[in-house]
Design an enzyme around this catalytic site. Structure first.
Site, mmCIF file in Angstrom:
data_model
loop_
_atom_site.group_PDB
_atom_site.id
_atom_site.type_symbol
_atom_site.label_atom_id
_atom_site.label_comp_id
_atom_site.label_asym_id
_atom_site.label_seq_id
_atom_site.Cartn_x
_atom_site.Cartn_y
_atom_site.Cartn_z
ATOM 1 N N ASP A 24 39.880 -110.344 -15.869
ATOM 2 C CA ASP A 24 39.192 -111.397 -15.118
ATOM 3 C C ASP A 24 38.624 -112.464 -16.059
ATOM 4 O O ASP A 24 38.294 -112.172 -17.209
ATOM 5 C CB ASP A 24 38.060 -110.755 -14.292
ATOM 6 C CG ASP A 24 37.593 -111.661 -13.158
ATOM 7 O OD1 ASP A 24 38.275 -112.671 -12.868
ATOM 8 O OD2 ASP A 24 36.543 -111.361 -12.570
ATOM 9 N N GLY A 25 38.510 -113.677 -15.537
ATOM 10 C CA GLY A 25 37.863 -114.755 -16.291
ATOM 11 C C GLY A 25 38.809 -115.843 -16.783
ATOM 12 O O GLY A 25 38.379 -116.733 -17.532
ATOM 13 N N ARG A 37 43.293 -124.351 -14.069
ATOM 14 C CA ARG A 37 43.214 -122.881 -14.044
ATOM 15 C C ARG A 37 44.498 -122.190 -14.519
ATOM 16 O O ARG A 37 44.423 -121.186 -15.246
ATOM 17 C CB ARG A 37 42.852 -122.393 -12.634
ATOM 18 C CG ARG A 37 41.440 -122.809 -12.188
ATOM 19 C CD ARG A 37 41.181 -122.355 -10.739
ATOM 20 N NE ARG A 37 41.378 -120.925 -10.594
ATOM 21 C CZ ARG A 37 40.422 -120.012 -10.803
ATOM 22 N NH1 ARG A 37 39.198 -120.389 -11.126
ATOM 23 N NH2 ARG A 37 40.691 -118.733 -10.649
ATOM 24 N N HIS A 41 45.431 -118.694 -17.005
ATOM 25 C CA HIS A 41 46.301 -117.534 -16.762
ATOM 26 C C HIS A 41 47.335 -117.417 -17.875
ATOM 27 O O HIS A 41 47.639 -116.336 -18.352
ATOM 28 C CB HIS A 41 47.002 -117.666 -15.411
ATOM 29 C CG HIS A 41 46.060 -117.724 -14.242
ATOM 30 N ND1 HIS A 41 45.037 -116.821 -14.084
ATOM 31 C CD2 HIS A 41 45.972 -118.577 -13.181
ATOM 32 C CE1 HIS A 41 44.363 -117.118 -12.967
ATOM 33 N NE2 HIS A 41 44.912 -118.177 -12.411
ATOM 34 N N GLU A 71 44.013 -109.916 -2.108
ATOM 35 C CA GLU A 71 43.092 -110.993 -1.737
ATOM 36 C C GLU A 71 43.395 -112.290 -2.480
ATOM 37 O O GLU A 71 43.076 -113.380 -2.006
ATOM 38 C CB GLU A 71 41.645 -110.559 -2.018
ATOM 39 C CG GLU A 71 41.131 -109.423 -1.127
ATOM 40 C CD GLU A 71 41.613 -108.031 -1.534
ATOM 41 O OE1 GLU A 71 42.192 -107.883 -2.637
ATOM 42 O OE2 GLU A 71 41.435 -107.093 -0.733
ATOM 43 N N ARG A 75 44.301 -117.756 -2.580
ATOM 44 C CA ARG A 75 44.063 -118.873 -3.516
ATOM 45 C C ARG A 75 44.999 -120.040 -3.202
ATOM 46 O O ARG A 75 45.971 -119.878 -2.468
ATOM 47 C CB ARG A 75 44.273 -118.377 -4.949
ATOM 48 C CG ARG A 75 43.199 -117.379 -5.358
ATOM 49 C CD ARG A 75 43.259 -117.056 -6.827
ATOM 50 N NE ARG A 75 42.193 -116.127 -7.176
ATOM 51 C CZ ARG A 75 41.782 -115.885 -8.404
ATOM 52 N NH1 ARG A 75 42.360 -116.497 -9.427
ATOM 53 N NH2 ARG A 75 40.801 -115.041 -8.639
ATOM 54 N N LEU A 135 54.363 -95.342 -23.818
ATOM 55 C CA LEU A 135 53.251 -95.847 -23.004
ATOM 56 C C LEU A 135 53.781 -96.213 -21.621
ATOM 57 O O LEU A 135 54.818 -96.865 -21.508
ATOM 58 C CB LEU A 135 52.647 -97.102 -23.664
ATOM 59 C CG LEU A 135 51.580 -97.855 -22.851
ATOM 60 C CD1 LEU A 135 50.281 -97.042 -22.765
ATOM 61 C CD2 LEU A 135 51.276 -99.231 -23.479
ATOM 62 N N ARG A 192 36.358 -104.095 -17.349
ATOM 63 C CA ARG A 192 36.436 -105.360 -16.628
ATOM 64 C C ARG A 192 35.907 -106.456 -17.529
ATOM 65 O O ARG A 192 34.803 -106.346 -18.078
ATOM 66 C CB ARG A 192 35.657 -105.344 -15.316
ATOM 67 C CG ARG A 192 35.845 -106.678 -14.550
ATOM 68 C CD ARG A 192 35.449 -106.646 -13.102
ATOM 69 N NE ARG A 192 35.802 -107.918 -12.444
ATOM 70 C CZ ARG A 192 36.026 -108.077 -11.157
ATOM 71 N NH1 ARG A 192 35.936 -107.038 -10.355
ATOM 72 N NH2 ARG A 192 36.338 -109.263 -10.668
ATOM 73 N N GLU A 211 34.868 -93.849 -16.672
ATOM 74 C CA GLU A 211 33.758 -94.501 -17.352
ATOM 75 C C GLU A 211 33.941 -96.012 -17.197
ATOM 76 O O GLU A 211 35.043 -96.534 -17.416
ATOM 77 C CB GLU A 211 33.746 -94.136 -18.845
ATOM 78 C CG GLU A 211 33.441 -92.681 -19.105
ATOM 79 C CD GLU A 211 32.033 -92.290 -18.643
ATOM 80 O OE1 GLU A 211 31.103 -93.115 -18.751
ATOM 81 O OE2 GLU A 211 31.878 -91.143 -18.164
HETATM 82 C C1 IPE Z 1 40.137 -109.222 -9.459
HETATM 83 O O1 IPE Z 1 39.664 -110.446 -9.889
HETATM 84 C C2 IPE Z 1 41.622 -109.248 -9.364
HETATM 85 C C3 IPE Z 1 42.318 -109.393 -10.631
HETATM 86 C C4 IPE Z 1 41.796 -109.399 -11.817
HETATM 87 C C5 IPE Z 1 43.736 -109.521 -10.537
HETATM 88 P P1 IPE Z 1 39.111 -111.545 -8.867
HETATM 89 O O2 IPE Z 1 38.654 -112.680 -9.677
HETATM 90 O O3 IPE Z 1 40.130 -111.809 -7.817
HETATM 91 O O4 IPE Z 1 37.912 -110.764 -8.189
HETATM 92 P P2 IPE Z 1 36.597 -111.310 -7.480
HETATM 93 O O5 IPE Z 1 37.040 -112.295 -6.444
HETATM 94 O O6 IPE Z 1 35.759 -111.957 -8.537
HETATM 95 O O7 IPE Z 1 35.936 -110.100 -6.925
HETATM 96 C C1 IPE Z 2 41.767 -113.311 -13.285
HETATM 97 O O1 IPE Z 2 41.156 -114.522 -13.582
HETATM 98 C C2 IPE Z 2 43.226 -113.463 -12.899
HETATM 99 C C3 IPE Z 2 43.486 -113.304 -11.462
HETATM 100 C C4 IPE Z 2 42.632 -112.886 -10.580
HETATM 101 C C5 IPE Z 2 44.814 -113.633 -11.000
HETATM 102 P P1 IPE Z 2 40.501 -115.435 -12.466
HETATM 103 O O2 IPE Z 2 41.519 -116.416 -12.014
HETATM 104 O O3 IPE Z 2 39.903 -114.619 -11.398
HETATM 105 O O4 IPE Z 2 39.375 -116.170 -13.305
HETATM 106 P P2 IPE Z 2 37.908 -116.543 -12.819
HETATM 107 O O5 IPE Z 2 37.278 -115.294 -12.288
HETATM 108 O O6 IPE Z 2 38.045 -117.590 -11.765
HETATM 109 O O7 IPE Z 2 37.228 -117.049 -14.054
HETATM 110 MG MG MG Z 3 38.075 -113.811 -11.150
#
Ligand code: IPE
Ligand code: IPE
Ligand code: MG
Length: 246
Positions: A24-25, A37, A41, A71, A75, A135, A192, A211
């Protein structure tokens, strides 16, 4: 890189057999650089290479990455298109090396919703890496844990209705065997990135005793060293599984 940490991991001994990661992020990483964005990715692909290499080095047997949730279909279309294209790009550029290094790739999730190109690429990489033994790399794409559990419940009901299964035969193992992760042990460690303290519908059943490790590092900045830090922290934990420590 991270050889010192790897040495410390080896001294400690037990490495998590199965590591799961909510990557995430990416969006925030791009935003911080005033980039669109999808470039976040794209930058995150390098981190996937880092953790795969790190797991191979450390001797982790199963790595499950959350790449795209059910979910996430909500987007903007442009971001979804970029993510599908990225999946194809990742598979095209990495398949040969993954296969060489003994990585067996599986995609878990509703692949019917993927674009045709992405679906075909997924089939190719699964076939090309099927013999990998070093792996197991699971990519959760178009994945929902509640969806997976619901499907398992429906399947059990159908088997009972058809007379192939008795209700008293439904135990935890019977459920686990009908999940997409049936082949693998539960994750020992969940990482995470980006500081979010939630599970976001990922492996709800399988994470019962994992954990949890949350790091503020954004996914595109996550390196092999960060993985090793997480494993070292895991090794310091006292896993009690509800019992008392001897
Ligand atoms: C969770 O991240 C899904 C993935 C990392 C693929 P999101 O960014 O979609 O989750 P929320 O919306 O912050 O809970
Ligand atoms: C995680 O990064 C990748 C996916 C969920 C596809 P995000 O796209 O959720 O990045 P943030 O949370 O908006 O920073
Ligand atoms: Mg996210």
């Amino acid at each position: 890189m991270g050889g010192d940490l790897l040495q410390r991991i080896r001294v400690h001994g037990a490495v998590p057999q199965h590591v799961a990661v909510i990557m995430d992020g990416n969006g925030r990483w791009a935003k911080g650089r005033s980039l669109p964005r999808p470039l976040g990715h794209h930058a995150g692909m390098k981190s996937v290479r880092e953790v795969v290499a790190g797991c191979l080095d450390a001797g982790v047997e199963v790595l499950t990455l959350f790449a795209f949730s059910q979910e996430n279909w909500q987007r903007p279309a442009s971001e979804i298109e970029a993510l599908m294209a990225l999946l194809e790009e990742y598979i095209a550029s990495e398949s040969a090396e993954l296969s060489e290094r003994g990585v067996r790739v599986r995609v878990l999730g509703d692949r019917d919703r993927l674009t045709e190109g992405a679906r075909a690429a997924v089939g190719r990489v699964e076939a090309q890496t099927a013999d990998g033994r070093a792996l197991a790399l699971n990519l959760c794409i178009s994945y929902s844990s509640r969806g997976e559990i619901t499907r398992a419940a429906r399947q059990l009901a159908e088997e009972v209705a058809a007379g192939r299964l008795r209700p008293e035969e439904i135990d935890e193992d019977a459920i686990a065997r009908r999940l997409l992760t049936a082949e693998w042990p539960d994750p020992d460690l969940l990482i995470r990135t980006s500081g979010e303290m939630r599970i976001s519908n990922f492996l709800l059943w399988q994470l019962a005793y994992a954990e949890l490790y949350v790091t503020p590092v954004l996914w595109p900045d996550f390196t092999r060293r960060d993985l090793f830090e997480a494993i070292l922290e895991f090794q310091r934990r006292d896993r009690r599984f509800g019992r008392v420590t001897a």
